[in-house]
Design a protein around this motif. Sequence first.
Motif, PDB file in Angstrom:
ATOM      1  N   GLN A 134     -55.656 -36.122 -38.555  1.00 42.26           N
ATOM      2  CA  GLN A 134     -54.620 -36.097 -38.858  1.00 42.26           C
ATOM      3  C   GLN A 134     -53.940 -34.439 -38.700  1.00 42.26           C
ATOM      4  O   GLN A 134     -53.149 -34.035 -37.978  1.00 42.26           O
ATOM      5  N   ARG A 135     -54.115 -33.521 -39.278  1.00 37.82           N
ATOM      6  CA  ARG A 135     -53.704 -32.117 -39.835  1.00 37.82           C
ATOM      7  C   ARG A 135     -54.149 -31.441 -38.643  1.00 37.82           C
ATOM      8  O   ARG A 135     -53.499 -30.749 -38.522  1.00 37.82           O
ATOM      9  N   LEU A 136     -55.265 -31.356 -38.406  1.00 38.53           N
ATOM     10  CA  LEU A 136     -55.786 -30.914 -36.705  1.00 38.53           C
ATOM     11  C   LEU A 136     -55.030 -30.910 -35.487  1.00 38.53           C
ATOM     12  O   LEU A 136     -55.205 -30.391 -34.622  1.00 38.53           O
ATOM     13  N   ARG A 137     -54.375 -32.096 -35.530  1.00 39.38           N
ATOM     14  CA  ARG A 137     -53.665 -32.472 -34.066  1.00 39.38           C
ATOM     15  C   ARG A 137     -52.932 -31.407 -33.841  1.00 39.38           C
ATOM     16  O   ARG A 137     -52.579 -31.025 -32.191  1.00 39.38           O
ATOM     17  N   VAL A 138     -51.736 -31.218 -34.812  1.00 35.26           N
ATOM     18  CA  VAL A 138     -51.084 -30.379 -34.631  1.00 35.26           C
ATOM     19  C   VAL A 138     -50.897 -29.117 -34.052  1.00 35.26           C
ATOM     20  O   VAL A 138     -51.189 -28.581 -33.128  1.00 35.26           O
ATOM     21  N   PRO A 139     -52.088 -28.716 -34.945  1.00 32.96           N
ATOM     22  CA  PRO A 139     -52.530 -27.296 -34.701  1.00 32.96           C
ATOM     23  C   PRO A 139     -53.267 -26.842 -33.299  1.00 32.96           C
ATOM     24  O   PRO A 139     -53.560 -26.273 -31.912  1.00 32.96           O
ATOM     25  N   LEU A 140     -53.805 -27.742 -32.867  1.00 33.68           N
ATOM     26  CA  LEU A 140     -55.006 -28.042 -32.011  1.00 33.68           C
ATOM     27  C   LEU A 140     -54.342 -28.405 -31.010  1.00 33.68           C
ATOM     28  O   LEU A 140     -54.268 -27.644 -29.522  1.00 33.68           O
ATOM     29  N   ILE A 141     -52.925 -29.340 -30.232  1.00 30.20           N
ATOM     30  CA  ILE A 141     -52.356 -29.647 -29.849  1.00 30.20           C
ATOM     31  C   ILE A 141     -51.321 -28.475 -29.092  1.00 30.20           C
ATOM     32  O   ILE A 141     -51.455 -27.704 -27.781  1.00 30.20           O
ATOM     33  N   ALA A 142     -50.966 -27.716 -30.372  1.00 27.56           N
ATOM     34  CA  ALA A 142     -50.659 -26.174 -30.233  1.00 27.56           C
ATOM     35  C   ALA A 142     -51.232 -24.941 -29.345  1.00 27.56           C
ATOM     36  O   ALA A 142     -51.014 -24.003 -28.398  1.00 27.56           O
ATOM     37  N   ALA A 143     -52.962 -25.111 -30.287  1.00 24.24           N
ATOM     38  CA  ALA A 143     -53.434 -24.173 -29.273  1.00 24.24           C
ATOM     39  C   ALA A 143     -53.778 -24.780 -27.595  1.00 24.24           C
ATOM     40  O   ALA A 143     -53.709 -23.902 -27.134  1.00 24.24           O
ATOM     41  N   ALA A 144     -54.079 -25.702 -27.175  1.00 21.89           N
ATOM     42  CA  ALA A 144     -53.803 -26.354 -25.463  1.00 21.89           C
ATOM     43  C   ALA A 144     -52.472 -25.536 -25.028  1.00 21.89           C
ATOM     44  O   ALA A 144     -52.986 -25.213 -24.035  1.00 21.89           O
ATOM     45  N   GLU A 145     -51.496 -25.992 -25.492  1.00 23.81           N
ATOM     46  CA  GLU A 145     -50.078 -25.412 -24.820  1.00 23.81           C
ATOM     47  C   GLU A 145     -50.250 -23.631 -24.696  1.00 23.81           C
ATOM     48  O   GLU A 145     -50.414 -23.046 -24.226  1.00 23.81           O
ATOM     49  N   THR A 146     -50.442 -23.094 -25.880  1.00 21.36           N
ATOM     50  CA  THR A 146     -50.351 -22.167 -25.629  1.00 21.36           C
ATOM     51  C   THR A 146     -51.464 -20.945 -24.621  1.00 21.36           C
ATOM     52  O   THR A 146     -51.799 -20.288 -23.727  1.00 21.36           O
ATOM     53  N   ILE A 147     -52.924 -21.590 -24.783  1.00 18.98           N
ATOM     54  CA  ILE A 147     -53.788 -21.909 -23.734  1.00 18.98           C
ATOM     55  C   ILE A 147     -53.709 -21.472 -22.285  1.00 18.98           C
ATOM     56  O   ILE A 147     -53.626 -20.853 -21.197  1.00 18.98           O
ATOM     57  N   GLY A 148     -52.913 -22.787 -22.543  1.00 16.27           N
ATOM     58  CA  GLY A 148     -52.335 -23.654 -20.791  1.00 16.27           C
ATOM     59  C   GLY A 148     -51.251 -22.435 -20.703  1.00 16.27           C
ATOM     60  O   GLY A 148     -51.163 -21.891 -19.524  1.00 16.27           O
ATOM     61  N   GLU A 149     -50.385 -21.604 -21.449  1.00 15.60           N
ATOM     62  CA  GLU A 149     -48.994 -20.905 -21.170  1.00 15.60           C
ATOM     63  C   GLU A 149     -50.025 -19.382 -20.212  1.00 15.60           C
ATOM     64  O   GLU A 149     -49.856 -19.071 -19.469  1.00 15.60           O
ATOM     65  N   LEU A 150     -50.610 -18.799 -21.058  1.00 18.98           N
ATOM     66  CA  LEU A 150     -51.578 -18.025 -20.997  1.00 18.98           C
ATOM     67  C   LEU A 150     -52.235 -17.902 -19.281  1.00 18.98           C
ATOM     68  O   LEU A 150     -52.650 -16.663 -18.576  1.00 18.98           O
ATOM     69  N   ASP A 151     -53.196 -19.063 -18.903  1.00 21.85           N
ATOM     70  CA  ASP A 151     -54.137 -19.415 -18.060  1.00 21.85           C
ATOM     71  C   ASP A 151     -52.634 -18.701 -17.161  1.00 21.85           C
ATOM     72  O   ASP A 151     -52.977 -18.564 -15.945  1.00 21.85           O
ATOM     73  N   SER A 152     -51.738 -20.230 -16.932  1.00 20.38           N
ATOM     74  CA  SER A 152     -50.184 -19.682 -16.811  1.00 20.38           C
ATOM     75  C   SER A 152     -49.687 -18.019 -15.828  1.00 20.38           C
ATOM     76  O   SER A 152     -50.230 -18.044 -14.636  1.00 20.38           O
ATOM     77  N   VAL A 153     -49.998 -17.445 -17.568  1.00 16.89           N
ATOM     78  CA  VAL A 153     -49.073 -15.892 -16.281  1.00 16.89           C
ATOM     79  C   VAL A 153     -49.983 -14.857 -15.727  1.00 16.89           C
ATOM     80  O   VAL A 153     -49.457 -14.533 -15.178  1.00 16.89           O
ATOM     81  N   PHE A 154     -51.670 -15.783 -16.244  1.00 16.10           N
ATOM     82  CA  PHE A 154     -52.181 -14.652 -15.027  1.00 16.10           C
ATOM     83  C   PHE A 154     -52.923 -15.395 -14.519  1.00 16.10           C
ATOM     84  O   PHE A 154     -53.590 -14.486 -13.501  1.00 16.10           O
ATOM     85  N   ALA A 155     -52.388 -16.109 -13.966  1.00 16.04           N
ATOM     86  CA  ALA A 155     -52.795 -16.821 -12.448  1.00 16.04           C
ATOM     87  C   ALA A 155     -51.754 -15.950 -11.872  1.00 16.04           C
ATOM     88  O   ALA A 155     -51.938 -15.917 -10.181  1.00 16.04           O
ATOM     89  N   ARG A 156     -50.564 -16.169 -12.328  1.00 15.19           N
ATOM     90  CA  ARG A 156     -49.192 -15.979 -11.585  1.00 15.19           C
ATOM     91  C   ARG A 156     -49.069 -14.421 -11.403  1.00 15.19           C
ATOM     92  O   ARG A 156     -49.172 -13.603 -10.191  1.00 15.19           O
ATOM     93  N   ALA A 157     -49.718 -13.525 -12.203  1.00 13.90           N
ATOM     94  CA  ALA A 157     -50.292 -12.061 -12.278  1.00 13.90           C
ATOM     95  C   ALA A 157     -51.760 -11.993 -11.033  1.00 13.90           C
ATOM     96  O   ALA A 157     -51.127 -10.490 -10.225  1.00 13.90           O
ATOM     97  N   ARG A 158     -52.469 -12.743 -11.161  1.00 14.60           N
ATOM     98  CA  ARG A 158     -53.543 -12.386 -10.409  1.00 14.60           C
ATOM     99  C   ARG A 158     -52.736 -12.384  -8.625  1.00 14.60           C
ATOM    100  O   ARG A 158     -53.313 -11.704  -7.475  1.00 14.60           O
ATOM    101  N   PHE A 159     -52.343 -14.174  -8.123  1.00 15.43           N
ATOM    102  CA  PHE A 159     -51.409 -14.434  -7.211  1.00 15.43           C
ATOM    103  C   PHE A 159     -50.287 -12.884  -7.166  1.00 15.43           C
ATOM    104  O   PHE A 159     -51.019 -12.313  -5.893  1.00 15.43           O
ATOM    105  N   ALA A 160     -50.274 -12.168  -7.001  1.00 12.37           N
ATOM    106  CA  ALA A 160     -49.374 -11.378  -6.858  1.00 12.37           C
ATOM    107  C   ALA A 160     -49.545 -10.260  -7.035  1.00 12.37           C
ATOM    108  O   ALA A 160     -49.517  -9.177  -5.812  1.00 12.37           O
TER     109      ALA A 160
END
Length: 92
Positions: A2-28
Amino acid sequence: MQRLRVPLIAAAETIGELDSVFARARFARDFDCGDAGIYRPERIKVAGARHPVLEDKLRREDRAIVPMSLALGGDERVLVISGPNTGARPWR
């Protein structure tokens, strides 16, 4: 476990946000995007605007898109778009 769940969720959200930023930059970059010029809510100025889906379609067909420019604000408060003009040049 259970202790690993919160950091893994935070890491997945951060990766998703970074992927979104890079995708928008590539599109631009790929579509030569720029600032829309909306600096004051009462005035809008757009120069050389193109619809990204239409531009992508026409690029694939080796056709050119015709950019449009517009300015709204002051006395110009209404924009009406009508007719068949989608910004595409006809086949020649």
